[in-house]
Enzyme design. Structure first.
Site, PDB file in Angstrom:
ATOM      1  N   GLU A  53      -6.477  -4.358  10.679  1.00 26.27           N
ATOM      2  CA  GLU A  53      -4.691  -3.913  10.600  1.00 26.27           C
ATOM      3  C   GLU A  53      -4.858  -3.430  11.561  1.00 26.27           C
ATOM      4  O   GLU A  53      -5.578  -1.887  12.183  1.00 26.27           O
ATOM      5  CB  GLU A  53      -4.166  -2.478   9.442  1.00 26.27           C
ATOM      6  CG  GLU A  53      -4.092  -3.148   7.841  1.00 26.27           C
ATOM      7  CD  GLU A  53      -3.887  -2.050   7.280  1.00 26.27           C
ATOM      8  OE1 GLU A  53      -2.263  -2.318   7.058  1.00 26.27           O
ATOM      9  OE2 GLU A  53      -4.271  -1.436   6.738  1.00 26.27           O
ATOM     10  N   ASN A  64       0.359  -1.032  -0.175  1.00 22.81           N
ATOM     11  CA  ASN A  64      -0.030  -0.134   0.268  1.00 22.81           C
ATOM     12  C   ASN A  64       0.659   1.098  -0.148  1.00 22.81           C
ATOM     13  O   ASN A  64       1.493   1.329   0.601  1.00 22.81           O
ATOM     14  CB  ASN A  64      -1.154   0.104   1.072  1.00 22.81           C
ATOM     15  CG  ASN A  64      -1.994   0.999   1.686  1.00 22.81           C
ATOM     16  OD1 ASN A  64      -1.701   2.058   0.295  1.00 22.81           O
ATOM     17  ND2 ASN A  64      -2.203   1.516   2.754  1.00 22.81           N
ATOM     18  N   GLU A  67      -6.397   5.201   7.462  1.00 21.59           N
ATOM     19  CA  GLU A  67      -6.523   6.644   7.055  1.00 21.59           C
ATOM     20  C   GLU A  67      -7.933   6.882   6.429  1.00 21.59           C
ATOM     21  O   GLU A  67      -7.938   7.952   6.503  1.00 21.59           O
ATOM     22  CB  GLU A  67      -5.440   6.648   6.128  1.00 21.59           C
ATOM     23  CG  GLU A  67      -4.430   6.091   7.052  1.00 21.59           C
ATOM     24  CD  GLU A  67      -2.473   5.367   6.474  1.00 21.59           C
ATOM     25  OE1 GLU A  67      -2.950   5.434   4.964  1.00 21.59           O
ATOM     26  OE2 GLU A  67      -2.162   4.769   7.187  1.00 21.59           O
ATOM     27  N   LYS A  88      -0.134   4.315   0.071  1.00 23.66           N
ATOM     28  CA  LYS A  88      -0.363   5.471   0.193  1.00 23.66           C
ATOM     29  C   LYS A  88      -0.282   6.590  -0.664  1.00 23.66           C
ATOM     30  O   LYS A  88      -0.212   6.974  -1.843  1.00 23.66           O
ATOM     31  CB  LYS A  88       0.624   5.359   1.175  1.00 23.66           C
ATOM     32  CG  LYS A  88      -0.220   4.667   2.561  1.00 23.66           C
ATOM     33  CD  LYS A  88      -0.499   4.751   4.439  1.00 23.66           C
ATOM     34  CE  LYS A  88      -0.082   3.031   4.903  1.00 23.66           C
ATOM     35  NZ  LYS A  88       0.020   3.200   6.349  1.00 23.66           N
ATOM     36  N   HIS A 120      -9.169   1.991   4.148  1.00 22.04           N
ATOM     37  CA  HIS A 120      -8.352   1.777   5.005  1.00 22.04           C
ATOM     38  C   HIS A 120      -8.435   2.618   6.309  1.00 22.04           C
ATOM     39  O   HIS A 120      -9.278   4.095   6.722  1.00 22.04           O
ATOM     40  CB  HIS A 120      -7.126   2.335   4.261  1.00 22.04           C
ATOM     41  CG  HIS A 120      -6.058   2.302   5.115  1.00 22.04           C
ATOM     42  ND1 HIS A 120      -5.506   3.015   6.150  1.00 22.04           N
ATOM     43  CD2 HIS A 120      -4.814   0.936   4.674  1.00 22.04           C
ATOM     44  CE1 HIS A 120      -4.282   2.780   6.585  1.00 22.04           C
ATOM     45  NE2 HIS A 120      -4.327   1.507   5.809  1.00 22.04           N
ATOM     46  N   GLY A 149       2.099   2.795  10.837  1.00 29.21           N
ATOM     47  CA  GLY A 149       3.375   3.130  10.517  1.00 29.21           C
ATOM     48  C   GLY A 149       4.013   3.314  11.835  1.00 29.21           C
ATOM     49  O   GLY A 149       4.473   4.944  12.313  1.00 29.21           O
ATOM     50  N   SER A 164       3.078  -1.989  10.930  1.00 30.38           N
ATOM     51  CA  SER A 164       4.222  -2.104  10.274  1.00 30.38           C
ATOM     52  C   SER A 164       5.246  -4.197   9.954  1.00 30.38           C
ATOM     53  O   SER A 164       5.914  -4.391  11.144  1.00 30.38           O
ATOM     54  CB  SER A 164       4.653  -2.507  12.153  1.00 30.38           C
ATOM     55  OG  SER A 164       4.626  -0.688  12.168  1.00 30.38           O
TER      56      SER A 164
HETATM   57  P1  PGA Z   1       2.644   0.146   8.013  1.00 28.88           P
HETATM   58  O1  PGA Z   1       1.141   0.114   6.902  1.00 28.88           O
HETATM   59  O2  PGA Z   1       3.719  -1.088   6.880  1.00 28.88           O
HETATM   60  O3  PGA Z   1       3.905   1.336   6.691  1.00 28.88           O
HETATM   61  O4  PGA Z   1       2.875   0.233   9.041  1.00 28.88           O
HETATM   62  C1  PGA Z   1       0.642  -0.331   6.237  1.00 28.88           C
HETATM   63  C2  PGA Z   1      -0.429   0.459   5.733  1.00 28.88           C
HETATM   64  O5  PGA Z   1      -1.703   0.950   6.702  1.00 28.88           O
HETATM   65  O6  PGA Z   1      -1.764  -0.558   5.037  1.00 28.88           O
END
Ligand code: PGA
Length: 250
Positions: free
Chosen positions: A167, A10, A97, A12, A95, A173, A213
């Site tokens: 998630e 992903n 976000e 982003k 997601h 992140g 992560s």
């Molecule tokens: P990350 O993000 O691997 O940077 O923690 C995962 C995601 O939001 O899909």
């Protein structure tokens, strides 16, 4: 039937179309695999460049979001037909976000899920709890609610091709990964819910990913768990060494 592991990136809001071409040119080598499915979900404007750069390789391309209407006066939105025409095969929906910063509800996500299937796009539906919810002990109630509403009115055939990404928001992140046992517990809970809703066959076939992560150092332990069928990877999918996650077993 054994479920194939899926390593999904992903990106982003990262990478321009020209950066996309250069990065995927590298990833064609590092992410080659016969045994693991590879998907990169990229910003909408990068999709044509990504599709071209990945052509003839094992890397599939998806989007990070879409709108639930066919077309019309929705300034700035992207329709499912636009994604399909640009060459996307998958789309991330819901997601955290999108939910947290852009106010998407599970009802919106459900509309998007149904619309994605109308256009033969495979949805990767995200769910996950906040740290407060985890501390309150309501993780599984919350996740069940998100999945139930997100999957409302989907048929069994649709449900078994959909992908769910668990998630935990506190692990995205932040460098804090859920332990493999914590991740497995929730992924198993999601599979149990799918079994309740759709029966054993759908529950055995649907792929459930862990995200938050994921990195080369923890991928093997996470992906070895019974109910974890791969990862949705943010930060670590922005470099050619995403291939170390794809080739986690080597
Ligand atoms: P990350 O993000 O691997 O940077 O923690 C995962 C995601 O939001 O899909």
């Amino acid at each position: 039937m054994a479920r194939r592991i899926l390593a999904a990136g992903n990106w982003k809001m990262n990478k321009t179309p020209s950066e996309t071409k250069a990065l995927i040119a590298e990833m064609r080598k590092t992410c080659a695999s016969d045994s693991v499915d590879v998907l990169l979900c990229v910003p909408a404007i990068d999709i044509p460049a990504a599709v071209e750069a990945a052509a003839g390789s094992n890397i599939q391309i998806g989007a990070e979001n879409m709108y639930f209407e066919e077309n019309g006066a929705y300034t700035g939105e992207i329709s499912p037909a636009m994604l399909v025409d640009a060459g996307a095969k998958y789309v991330i929906l819901g997601h955290s976000e999108r939910r947290d910063y852009f106010g998407e509800t599970s009802e919106d996500v459900n509309k998007k899920m149904k619309k994605a299937f109308e256009h033969n796009l495979i949805p990767v539906m995200c769910c996950g709890e906040s740290l407060t919810q985890r501390e309150q002990g309501i993780t599984m109630d919350w996740i069940r609610q998100q999945v139930k509403v997100g999957f409302q009115d989907l048929t069994a055939d649709q449900a078994k091709t959909a992908i769910i990404a668990y998630e935990p928001i506190w692990a995205i992140g932040t460098g804090k990964t859920a332990t493999s046992d914590q991740a497995e517990e929730v992924c198993k809970g999601i599979r149990d819910l799918i079994r309740e809703l759709y029966g054993a066959e759908v529950a055995e076939e649907i792929r459930i990913l862990y995200g938050g992560s994921v990195k080369p150092a923890n991928a093997a332990e996470l992906f070895a768990k019974e109910d974890i069928d791969g990862g949705l990877v943010g930060g670590a999918s922005l470099k050619p060494d995403f291939g170390d996650i794809v080739n986690y077993s080597k």
